[in-house]
Design an enzyme around this catalytic site. Sequence first.
Site, PDB file in Angstrom:
ATOM      1  N   LYS A 140      -0.318  92.343  39.739  1.00 47.63           N
ATOM      2  CA  LYS A 140       0.500  91.170  40.052  1.00 47.63           C
ATOM      3  C   LYS A 140       0.964  90.563  38.725  1.00 47.63           C
ATOM      4  O   LYS A 140       0.619  89.422  38.375  1.00 47.63           O
ATOM      5  CB  LYS A 140      -0.313  90.159  40.870  1.00 47.63           C
ATOM      6  CG  LYS A 140      -0.603  90.612  42.283  1.00 47.63           C
ATOM      7  CD  LYS A 140       0.604  90.511  43.207  1.00 47.63           C
ATOM      8  CE  LYS A 140       0.916  89.078  43.546  1.00 47.63           C
ATOM      9  NZ  LYS A 140       2.162  88.968  44.341  1.00 47.63           N
TER      10      LYS A 140
ATOM     11  N   ASP B 160       1.152  93.500  46.288  1.00 48.02           N
ATOM     12  CA  ASP B 160       1.505  93.133  47.667  1.00 48.02           C
ATOM     13  C   ASP B 160       2.579  94.067  48.210  1.00 48.02           C
ATOM     14  O   ASP B 160       2.534  94.505  49.363  1.00 48.02           O
ATOM     15  CB  ASP B 160       1.925  91.656  47.764  1.00 48.02           C
ATOM     16  CG  ASP B 160       2.951  91.259  46.729  1.00 48.02           C
ATOM     17  OD1 ASP B 160       3.108  91.970  45.715  1.00 48.02           O
ATOM     18  OD2 ASP B 160       3.625  90.234  46.927  1.00 48.02           O
TER      19      ASP B 160
ATOM     20  N   ASP C 215      -8.932 100.791  51.225  1.00 48.98           N
ATOM     21  CA  ASP C 215      -9.283 100.716  52.647  1.00 48.98           C
ATOM     22  C   ASP C 215      -8.045 100.843  53.525  1.00 48.98           C
ATOM     23  O   ASP C 215      -8.080 101.465  54.590  1.00 48.98           O
ATOM     24  CB  ASP C 215     -10.000  99.393  52.958  1.00 48.98           C
ATOM     25  CG  ASP C 215     -11.509  99.514  52.762  1.00 48.98           C
ATOM     26  OD1 ASP C 215     -11.951 100.547  52.219  1.00 48.98           O
ATOM     27  OD2 ASP C 215     -12.240  98.581  53.131  1.00 48.98           O
TER      28      ASP C 215
ATOM     29  N   ASP D  17      -9.885  97.617  46.044  1.00 51.54           N
ATOM     30  CA  ASP D  17     -10.778  97.462  47.185  1.00 51.54           C
ATOM     31  C   ASP D  17      -9.944  97.418  48.471  1.00 51.54           C
ATOM     32  O   ASP D  17     -10.223  98.111  49.464  1.00 51.54           O
ATOM     33  CB  ASP D  17     -11.553  96.140  46.993  1.00 51.54           C
ATOM     34  CG  ASP D  17     -12.770  96.042  47.888  1.00 51.54           C
ATOM     35  OD1 ASP D  17     -12.998  96.952  48.685  1.00 51.54           O
ATOM     36  OD2 ASP D  17     -13.483  95.023  47.783  1.00 51.54           O
TER      37      ASP D  17
END
Length: 367
Positions: free
Chosen positions: A192, A225, A253, A249
């Site tokens: 980011k 994002d 997933d 993380d």
Amino acid sequence: MTQTLVILPGDGIGPEIIGEALKVIEWAQEHAELDIALEHDLIGGQAYDAYGAPFADTTLEKCRNADAILMGSVGGPAWDGVDYDKRPEAGLLRLRKELDLFANLRPAIVFDALVDASSLKPEIVKGLDILIVRELTGGVYFGNPRGIEDLGNGQRRGFNTQVYTTGEIQRIGRVAFELARKRSNRVTSAEKANVMESGKLWREEITALHASDYTDVELEHMYADNCAMQLCRCPRQFDVIVTDNLFGDILSDEAAMLTGSLGMLPSASLGAPGVPGLYEPAHGSAPDIAGQNKANPLATILSLSMALRYSLERADLADLIEQSVRAVLDSGARTADIMSEGFREVSTSDMGDALVARLSKAQAAAA
Ligand code: NAD
């Protein structure tokens, strides 16, 4: 030279799924000149019960001296009442920390036979093969200062620190670029940089590393994002994604779920050159099905395949195993977690046996 593999079955379904990986190892020792010595030990709740600690010093020494470590899974309700520092999960954290395993590799592969298991449309995920490289030992999970403070006016303040150094960024970047060279030669770096200084530094350091050592690899930067969105919209655009601990993380997933099945997902955690890699399925110890011969052993067998590829210099065997996993799925064999109508439900041990039978066939076909 004989290499050493430490086997840590762990808790719950751990011993069952590791048992099937051992069948593959035995086959390779007998039929494919795999020159390997196995050392067996305990981790997690089993280790707590036997040694009073979830990862004993003697086990750590064994691991340090090995070439790779293959683990099942840790944890379970039997140890719910144990202090946090002695919980099964603390054993795994200690192993990762002591060996400074800073690079977590999570492949997300959609096998053709399981394309319908994904929650996304088959045409979006068919043929998907991406690798998330997550920084595992730095960032906001470890940064200081951290804590919860009382502001004295009835309010409290919780805070953590996202922090990365040049060295930390460069070493994870290097892992990603090196792996990309063995794949489709593309790296997407996710951060980011638009709102975080640590992200700006991350982007600058990855750019500099690329310019100095990896200009042959295609590099793209993406805000994390947007990366999350693109993973759902068009996941096949990615080859290797490298990212920090927190974003990794979440993104790993998300990528895992594109494949639709936890029982199929391997992982690796790597450290500096010369440090043994840790290979384990991405799932937990599944206490709800432990001891019932129902667990899917393929994530563990694919973790073994990663160990052969990245630590044990037997990429040929890794290819053979992955080819056999595809063949076994194509044959219609399914453990309960990936079962659907029209297929044949098999047990953990049946799946392992079927895979070993395929290995012999694949080897004969290649000869
Ligand atoms: P889990 O991954 O163990 O299970 C989630 C669900 O997936 C369960 O329904 C389980 O039956 C199923 N499942 C998982 N692996 C499977 C397999 N190979 N084949 C078929 N089905 C499978 O997650 P959980 O239930 O949240 O955690 C259980 C225990 O595992 C906890 O103690 C947790 O701390 C631990 N855990 C360990 C690790 C690890 O060892 N790396 C990772 C995650 C969770």
